[in-house]
Design a protein around this motif. Sequence first.
Motif, PDB file in Angstrom:
ATOM      1  N   LEU A 109       0.676  -1.318   0.130  1.00  0.00           N
ATOM      2  CA  LEU A 109      -0.031   0.061   0.107  1.00  0.00           C
ATOM      3  C   LEU A 109       0.829   1.225  -0.103  1.00  0.00           C
ATOM      4  O   LEU A 109       0.672   2.185  -0.843  1.00  0.00           O
ATOM      5  CB  LEU A 109      -1.006  -0.037   1.150  1.00  0.00           C
ATOM      6  N   ALA A 110       2.020   1.345   0.792  1.00  0.00           N
ATOM      7  CA  ALA A 110       2.924   2.203   0.965  1.00  0.00           C
ATOM      8  C   ALA A 110       3.379   2.703  -0.355  1.00  0.00           C
ATOM      9  O   ALA A 110       3.555   3.845  -0.890  1.00  0.00           O
ATOM     10  CB  ALA A 110       3.792   2.236   1.916  1.00  0.00           C
ATOM     11  N   GLN A 111       3.670   1.659  -1.237  1.00  0.00           N
ATOM     12  CA  GLN A 111       4.281   1.585  -2.636  1.00  0.00           C
ATOM     13  C   GLN A 111       3.233   2.144  -3.512  1.00  0.00           C
ATOM     14  O   GLN A 111       3.632   3.133  -4.199  1.00  0.00           O
ATOM     15  CB  GLN A 111       4.879   0.562  -2.931  1.00  0.00           C
ATOM     16  N   ALA A 112       2.070   1.913  -3.393  1.00  0.00           N
ATOM     17  CA  ALA A 112       1.110   2.324  -4.465  1.00  0.00           C
ATOM     18  C   ALA A 112       0.487   3.688  -4.103  1.00  0.00           C
ATOM     19  O   ALA A 112       0.308   4.403  -5.053  1.00  0.00           O
ATOM     20  CB  ALA A 112      -0.043   1.137  -4.089  1.00  0.00           C
ATOM     21  N   ILE A 113       0.754   4.345  -2.964  1.00  0.00           N
ATOM     22  CA  ILE A 113       0.391   5.652  -2.558  1.00  0.00           C
ATOM     23  C   ILE A 113       1.602   6.765  -2.377  1.00  0.00           C
ATOM     24  O   ILE A 113       1.177   7.847  -2.197  1.00  0.00           O
ATOM     25  CB  ILE A 113      -0.440   5.652  -1.373  1.00  0.00           C
ATOM     26  N   VAL A 114       2.651   6.272  -2.694  1.00  0.00           N
ATOM     27  CA  VAL A 114       4.078   7.319  -2.605  1.00  0.00           C
ATOM     28  C   VAL A 114       3.780   8.395  -3.314  1.00  0.00           C
ATOM     29  O   VAL A 114       4.372   9.469  -2.919  1.00  0.00           O
ATOM     30  CB  VAL A 114       5.197   6.334  -2.718  1.00  0.00           C
ATOM     31  N   ASP A 115       3.102   8.491  -4.532  1.00  0.00           N
ATOM     32  CA  ASP A 115       3.202   9.708  -5.405  1.00  0.00           C
ATOM     33  C   ASP A 115       1.733  10.080  -5.514  1.00  0.00           C
ATOM     34  O   ASP A 115       1.582  11.078  -6.326  1.00  0.00           O
ATOM     35  CB  ASP A 115       3.760   9.187  -6.680  1.00  0.00           C
TER      36      ASP A 115
END
Length: 370
Positions: A262-268
Motif C-alpha cells: 500500500l505504501a508503494q502504491a500511494i507514494v506519489d
Amino acid sequence: MKRAPVKRLIVAAGGGGDAVAAAMLHTALYAADDEPALILTYSWDRLIIDPVPGPRAPSDFTGLHHLAPHVRAVPVTATPKPPHAATLPRLAAELPHTFALIDPYAGATGITRQLDELTAHFTPQTIDLLDVGGDILAHGDEPTLRSPLADALTLAACTRANATADVRLLVAGPGLDGELPAATLRPRLGSLITTFTPEHTQAIASVLAWHPSEATALLAATALGARGLCEVRDAGLPVPLTAEGPTVHQVDLPGAFAANRLAQAIVDTTTLDEAEERCRTVCGTSEIDYERTKAQRLSEQKQAPAAPHDLLAQIKDFEQAALTRGATHTTVRRLTEALGLTGEALQHLAQLNATRASRLPASVWQLPRR
C-alpha cells in the motif's frame, strides 16, 4: 530564515494514540534533554469523539499557528469547527510538546513536503517515525488488517523525505492495536530500543484518563504490569497483554517500505481521495469507508441514556460475558460501544473506572476475577 532548532521530531504514524505514545517515548529516550519534542500527527479521532469520518484538515480548525508554509501547529487555543471534534487541543494543554498537524489531503506528496519544511526550518537532531501496534509493517494482504491507510501514508512520506536517511522507524507494543498479531510481527521487527516502565507512563497518565486511544492505553497498561487478554474496539478483538507489550523495536525503514504494497502504491499521491482509491485496490477497503458506514449506522440509532442502576447492571452483564470469552480486561471504549452508549458516557465510565482499585490507566477496565 531558519527558526530555533528542535532536538527531537517525532512523527506519529497513525492516529492520535500514536501522538500520546510519542510523549511517553520522549520521556524514555530523551528525558535528559529537558526540551519538549515537536510531534507531527494526524487529527484523526474515533467516531465516538469526532462524528465526521476521516482525518481533520487545517481548514477544520480555527486558531492554528504556522510553523512552516504548509505546516500548522495545534495549540491549546485551537478549536475544531462544528460538527468536527478533536483531542489535539486538549493534548496541547496537558503535554509540554508542540503538536503539528499532518495534512493528508495532499496525499503522501503533501506529507513529504511538510516533513521537508519542518526539517529545513528546525534541523532536528533525531527524527523518529513511531507506530503503536505495528500495522505500519503490514504487507497489505493480511486478513486482520483494518486501518492501514494512515500508517502507509506516513511511511511513504518518510521514505521520500529529504531527511529520509535520518528517519528511524520505531514500533511500540507489537500487536497491541488488535490488527497484526505479535507472532506475525516478530520476524519483521529489528533490534530492541527500550522497554517502557511504570515511570515512563507518568508522562501521559493524565491524558489516559480521558483519551480514547486503546493501543496506547494498553502500551501503558503492559508497562504497569497488566497481563491477560483484553477485548478492544467495537468488534471485541482479543489482544494478549504480555511482557512483549511495552517493548519498542527499531525497524529498517527502506525494508518496511519495500514490503508494504500500500505504501508503494500511494507514494506519489497528491490527494487523499487518490490514496484512498489505491487503498481499496490494494487492501480491498479503506478505513474511511468503514467509518462512513459506521457513522451512517450511528446516525440512525437513537440511544436513550441508561439510568445509573441500569448502567451498572449492563456493565455487570458485559463483564460476565467477557469473562466467559476468556478476557481479563477490556477498554472503556469497547465497553461504551458494546453497551451502545454515547461519547459522553465514555468519559463517565473512565471516571467511574478511576475510582476502582486499579493501578492501570482509567481507559483500561480490569474485569473481576472469576
